[in-house]
Design an enzyme around this catalytic site. Sequence first.
Site, PDB file in Angstrom:
ATOM      1  N   CYS A  72      -1.961  -4.289  -4.948  1.00  0.00           N
ATOM      2  CA  CYS A  72      -3.271  -4.732  -5.445  1.00  0.00           C
ATOM      3  C   CYS A  72      -4.318  -4.704  -4.332  1.00  0.00           C
ATOM      4  CB  CYS A  72      -3.156  -6.132  -6.054  1.00  0.00           C
ATOM      5  SG  CYS A  72      -2.064  -6.144  -7.499  1.00  0.00           S
ATOM      6  N   THR A  73      -3.904  -5.017  -3.130  1.00  0.00           N
ATOM      7  CA  THR A  73      -4.816  -4.954  -1.991  1.00  0.00           C
ATOM      8  C   THR A  73      -5.189  -3.494  -1.705  1.00  0.00           C
ATOM      9  OG1 THR A  73      -3.905  -6.992  -1.069  1.00  0.00           O
ATOM     10  CG2 THR A  73      -5.119  -5.565   0.448  1.00  0.00           C
TER      11      THR A  73
END
Length: 151
Positions: free
Chosen positions: A44-45
């Site tokens: 997600c980062t």
Amino acid sequence: MIKIGDKAPAILGINEDGKEIKLEQYKGKKIVLYFYPKDSTPGCTAQACSLRDNYDELRKQGYEVIGVSIDSEKSHQRFIERNNLPFTLIADTDKKLVEEFGVYGEKKNFGRTYMGTFRTTFIINEEGVVERIIEPKEIKTKTHADQILNK
């Protein structure tokens, strides 16, 4: 479940600052509405940073970026701060939006079954209609902005 050709909901949800985000705020712009599983996880980062690093180009091409996960406003604030994200994140803690878009359900990971968000991106046109969906199996987190820009 929202499909290509469907109108996006009028109210998208509450962002990291507790403000209601409505579709009409983005009239005349294309929206990259991307759903992701969890703040501050590696995938997600990487996805958020791909969108951040290409944010100027996305905006130049008429896109606004909005991220959605079921994390809290406070979690979103930390995620934005840590990664210097220039776009808003919707805190869909009641799972209303993920369920409406059909991106929440049973997942399996390392033999474990649990409920979660499927990483999915909806491209919404200037009239608020979904014109493209990038499915979970298609998304490449590190180059997601390129996928949107068709590079």
